[in-house]
Design a protein around this motif. Structure first.
Motif, PDB file in Angstrom:
ATOM      1  N   LEU A  67      34.681  15.893  36.584  1.00 47.76           N
ATOM      2  CA  LEU A  67      36.071  16.217  37.120  1.00 47.76           C
ATOM      3  C   LEU A  67      36.385  17.402  37.279  1.00 47.76           C
ATOM      4  N   PHE A  68      36.786  17.960  38.224  1.00 51.25           N
ATOM      5  CA  PHE A  68      37.205  19.183  38.621  1.00 51.25           C
ATOM      6  C   PHE A  68      38.768  19.571  38.657  1.00 51.25           C
ATOM      7  N   PRO A  69      39.419  20.472  38.595  1.00 49.38           N
ATOM      8  CA  PRO A  69      40.754  20.854  38.790  1.00 49.38           C
ATOM      9  C   PRO A  69      41.006  21.221  40.065  1.00 49.38           C
ATOM     10  N   TYR A  70      39.927  21.102  41.004  1.00 52.22           N
ATOM     11  CA  TYR A  70      40.115  21.820  42.176  1.00 52.22           C
ATOM     12  C   TYR A  70      39.254  20.884  43.076  1.00 52.22           C
ATOM     13  N   ASP A  71      39.133  20.887  44.309  1.00 55.65           N
ATOM     14  CA  ASP A  71      38.447  20.263  45.359  1.00 55.65           C
ATOM     15  C   ASP A  71      37.031  20.955  45.385  1.00 55.65           C
ATOM     16  N   ALA A  72      36.166  20.656  44.754  1.00 54.03           N
ATOM     17  CA  ALA A  72      34.826  21.045  44.830  1.00 54.03           C
ATOM     18  C   ALA A  72      33.738  20.628  45.831  1.00 54.03           C
ATOM     19  N   ASN A  73      34.429  19.725  46.667  1.00 55.73           N
ATOM     20  CA  ASN A  73      33.145  19.187  47.641  1.00 55.73           C
ATOM     21  C   ASN A  73      33.316  19.980  49.020  1.00 55.73           C
ATOM     22  N   TYR A  74      34.065  21.023  49.116  1.00 54.01           N
ATOM     23  CA  TYR A  74      34.165  21.553  50.620  1.00 54.01           C
ATOM     24  C   TYR A  74      33.449  22.777  50.425  1.00 54.01           C
ATOM     25  N   GLY A  75      32.543  23.155  51.297  1.00 51.20           N
ATOM     26  CA  GLY A  75      31.820  24.068  51.608  1.00 51.20           C
ATOM     27  C   GLY A  75      31.247  25.194  50.583  1.00 51.20           C
ATOM     28  N   TRP A  76      31.784  26.360  50.630  1.00 49.78           N
ATOM     29  CA  TRP A  76      31.246  27.091  49.567  1.00 49.78           C
ATOM     30  C   TRP A  76      31.693  27.020  48.062  1.00 49.78           C
ATOM     31  N   ARG A  77      32.869  26.279  47.930  1.00 44.96           N
ATOM     32  CA  ARG A  77      33.415  25.757  46.736  1.00 44.96           C
ATOM     33  C   ARG A  77      32.053  24.919  46.150  1.00 44.96           C
ATOM     34  N   TYR A  78      31.667  23.976  47.005  1.00 38.98           N
ATOM     35  CA  TYR A  78      30.543  22.938  46.313  1.00 38.98           C
ATOM     36  C   TYR A  78      29.327  23.925  46.045  1.00 38.98           C
ATOM     37  N   ALA A  79      28.738  24.873  46.738  1.00 40.60           N
ATOM     38  CA  ALA A  79      27.487  25.623  46.411  1.00 40.60           C
ATOM     39  C   ALA A  79      27.813  26.395  45.169  1.00 40.60           C
ATOM     40  N   LEU A  80      28.946  27.153  45.091  1.00 39.18           N
ATOM     41  CA  LEU A  80      29.411  27.721  43.994  1.00 39.18           C
ATOM     42  C   LEU A  80      29.140  27.018  42.762  1.00 39.18           C
ATOM     43  N   THR A  81      30.139  25.947  42.657  1.00 41.19           N
ATOM     44  CA  THR A  81      30.335  25.015  41.769  1.00 41.19           C
ATOM     45  C   THR A  81      28.805  24.527  41.258  1.00 41.19           C
ATOM     46  N   TYR A  82      28.153  24.207  42.255  1.00 38.94           N
ATOM     47  CA  TYR A  82      26.739  23.416  41.833  1.00 38.94           C
ATOM     48  C   TYR A  82      25.749  24.527  40.895  1.00 38.94           C
ATOM     49  N   LEU A  83      25.879  25.936  41.566  1.00 38.88           N
ATOM     50  CA  LEU A  83      25.103  26.745  40.940  1.00 38.88           C
ATOM     51  C   LEU A  83      25.575  26.992  39.368  1.00 38.88           C
ATOM     52  N   PHE A  84      26.802  27.050  39.571  1.00 43.05           N
ATOM     53  CA  PHE A  84      27.437  27.615  38.034  1.00 43.05           C
ATOM     54  C   PHE A  84      27.056  26.339  37.196  1.00 43.05           C
ATOM     55  N   THR A  85      27.229  25.154  37.344  1.00 41.00           N
ATOM     56  CA  THR A  85      26.908  24.013  36.467  1.00 41.00           C
ATOM     57  C   THR A  85      25.475  23.837  36.158  1.00 41.00           C
ATOM     58  N   ALA A  86      24.630  24.056  37.201  1.00 42.04           N
ATOM     59  CA  ALA A  86      23.179  23.895  37.259  1.00 42.04           C
ATOM     60  C   ALA A  86      22.645  24.890  36.097  1.00 42.04           C
ATOM     61  N   TRP A  87      23.274  26.195  36.373  1.00 43.85           N
ATOM     62  CA  TRP A  87      22.639  27.201  35.302  1.00 43.85           C
ATOM     63  C   TRP A  87      23.103  26.969  33.919  1.00 43.85           C
ATOM     64  N   ALA A  88      24.350  26.306  33.862  1.00 45.39           N
ATOM     65  CA  ALA A  88      24.880  26.005  32.529  1.00 45.39           C
ATOM     66  C   ALA A  88      23.905  25.070  31.841  1.00 45.39           C
ATOM     67  N   GLY A  89      23.564  24.160  32.671  1.00 39.24           N
ATOM     68  CA  GLY A  89      22.293  23.027  32.221  1.00 39.24           C
ATOM     69  C   GLY A  89      21.032  23.858  31.794  1.00 39.24           C
ATOM     70  N   VAL A  90      20.637  24.584  32.609  1.00 36.30           N
ATOM     71  CA  VAL A  90      19.477  25.457  32.317  1.00 36.30           C
ATOM     72  C   VAL A  90      19.694  26.426  30.857  1.00 36.30           C
ATOM     73  N   CYS A  91      20.894  26.756  30.663  1.00 32.91           N
ATOM     74  CA  CYS A  91      20.927  27.454  29.331  1.00 32.91           C
ATOM     75  C   CYS A  91      20.954  26.785  28.166  1.00 32.91           C
ATOM     76  N   VAL A  92      21.785  25.527  28.513  1.00 32.52           N
ATOM     77  CA  VAL A  92      21.656  24.361  27.418  1.00 32.52           C
ATOM     78  C   VAL A  92      20.138  24.035  26.977  1.00 32.52           C
ATOM     79  N   VAL A  93      19.448  23.537  27.951  1.00 31.16           N
ATOM     80  CA  VAL A  93      18.187  22.882  27.521  1.00 31.16           C
ATOM     81  C   VAL A  93      17.195  24.315  27.209  1.00 31.16           C
TER      82      VAL A  93
END
Length: 449
Positions: free
Chosen positions: A184-210
């Motif tokens: 759940l995001f404090p902003y609209d993460a479903n729009y255009g470049w926001r979605y791409a950046l948010t996806y990359l940010f959270t995916a890389w966080a998961g890679v660092c975790v595992v």
């Protein structure tokens, strides 16, 4: 720049497990203590900034997941599904923070391992090969966990592709898009470049975790495996202490007094190495025990939640089913291998007492090995004459007695003294997970009724 100590003997063949490269990439590996040159100081500053950025990135992603967890807390199915990734993130956020805040202790532990524990293939080839074989287990677990994070990062992209194929372009912008985890995001993460950046940010966080998870576990297994190898070397030296002392005395044409001095000297050397192993295991416990405690607490909940998803999930996408199956396999194997390595240290340390007592300290006769002529199978086996050793003196026996008394007290690694790392602890954790699973299932049945 990074701290990579080398042993004095055979330094070329020495290397840490390949998985440790991820600790270097996410900023968790310690740097060299020396500071020489402007470039190195600049590199140290950049490396520290990157390390704290990784910690902040994982913390922010956990915050997004926790917000979604709080919002959907009433729904057991959604809560347990999101709880799997959230608790996994919390576990490795603690790991990252611990590694970052204890760089000096980490550096000292690495240096002590290289100096006192590492086994070269030239000195002990059999023991070294056995240790290398045991490390393959961690390679398999690392591959499992790599598959897991790959599925978490790629399956939402497949879902997004299917969404773009089946949804009109004017409607697609308003449709909620998939992410690697429920957040759940404090902003609209479903729009255009926001979605791409948010996806990359959270995916890389998961890679660092595992990657932090399997890299640190591989390093822990590397330490424990070679520590057990050092115990096995001591077992061999103890078994041969009397014959080797006698052979050294006879080779130098010494007397019985020379034999007594030689046997005591060899026993003192074994006792010194024994103390080194105790101290290294204690250092490992001091460094890893906070992480092990958090691992024990969270893994119990994780196994319970993933098992609940596999058993009670209805109309689950086949990709999600495979994802949860790999999840529970990797979680169980990771926890089992940690406890198995801890149990090996316990067993090898206790085995010292048996070898010490059976070292032929009471002197007497040892019959040499039989020699058979391979050319003629029907030839009678020729037995060598027995070797009669000198009697060990009181100084040897008193020292031996103290060593046996110390060896009867197990050397172990604990989770901040709350639990001992052993196979019995693993069975207790599985039992607790099953109890939580039964509780969740009863709540789910009440909710359905």
């Amino acid at each position: 720049m990074l701290f990579n100590p080398k042993p004095l003997k055979d330094p070329i063949s020495f290397r840490f497990p390949l998985q440790c490269i991820w600790l270097k990439l996410n900023g968790s590996w310690p740097l060299r203590p020396q500071r020489s040159g402007e470039f190195e100081r600049y590199f140290r500053w950049l490396y520290s900034v990157w390390a704290w950025y990784v910690v902040a990135m994982v913390g922010i992603t956990i915050g997004f997941q926790s917000a979604f967890l709080v919002k959907t807390f009433g729904d057991i199915m959604v809560t347990t599904e999101n709880g799997c990734t959230t608790f996994m993130g919390v576990l490795n956020f603690v790991r990252l923070l611990h590694l970052r805040l204890h760089q000096r202790e980490f550096q000292q532990l690495l240096a002590r391992f290289v100096k006192d524990i590492w086994i070269t293939s030239s000195s002990q080839p059999i023991v070294e090969r056995a240790c290398a074989r045991n490390m393959r287990v961690f390679q398999v677990i690392s591959a499992l966990q790599s598959c897991l994070i790959t599925m978490y990062c790629l399956l939402p992209l497949v879902e997004l592709y299917m969404l773009t194929v089946n949804t009109a372009p004017d409607v697609l912008e308003s449709v909620e898009k998939p992410f690697p985890y429920k957040m759940l995001f404090p902003y609209d993460a479903n729009y255009g470049w926001r979605y791409a950046l948010t996806y990359l940010f959270t995916a890389w966080a998961g890679v660092c975790v595992v990657t932090t998870l399997f890299a640190e576990d591989s390093l822990f297994g590397f330490f424990t495996t070679y520590t057990c190898g050092q115990f096995r070397i001591l077992h061999i030296q103890i078994d041969n202490i009397i014959p080797d002392s006698y052979a050294a005395t006879r080779a130098g044409r010494g007397t019985e007094a020379d034999f007594q001095r030689e046997s005591v000297r060899r026993l003192d050397r074994i006792a010194g190495k024994h103390c080194v192993l105790f101290n290294f295991v204690r250092s490992m416990e001091e460094f890893f025990s906070p992480i092990l405690l958090v691992n024990f607490l969270i893994s119990t909940i994780l196994i319970c939640m993933v098992g609940f998803q596999l058993v009670t999930g209805k109309n689950m996408f086949i990709g999600d089913y495979v994802k949860f199956l790999v999840y529970i396999l990797s979680s169980l194997s990771q926890l089992f291998v940690l406890c198995w390595n801890g149990d090996n240290i316990i067993q090898n340390s206790l085995e010292m007492a048996n070898h010490l007592y059976a070292c032929n300290w009471e002197c007497g006769v040892e019959v040499a090995a039989t020699n058979a002529d391979n050319k003629r199978a029907d030839e009678q086996v020729k037995m060598a004459a027995p070797t009669v050793y000198y009697t060990t003196n009181n100084a040897f026996r008193k020292k031996l007695q103290f060593m046996i008394m110390r060896s009867q007290r197990q050397t172990c690694i604990t989770a901040l003294k709350f639990s001992v790392l052993s196979l019995s602890s693993f069975s207790g954790l599985i039992s607790s997970s099953m109890s939580y699973f039964a509780l969740l299932q009863s709540f789910n049945e009440d909710e359905e009724n």
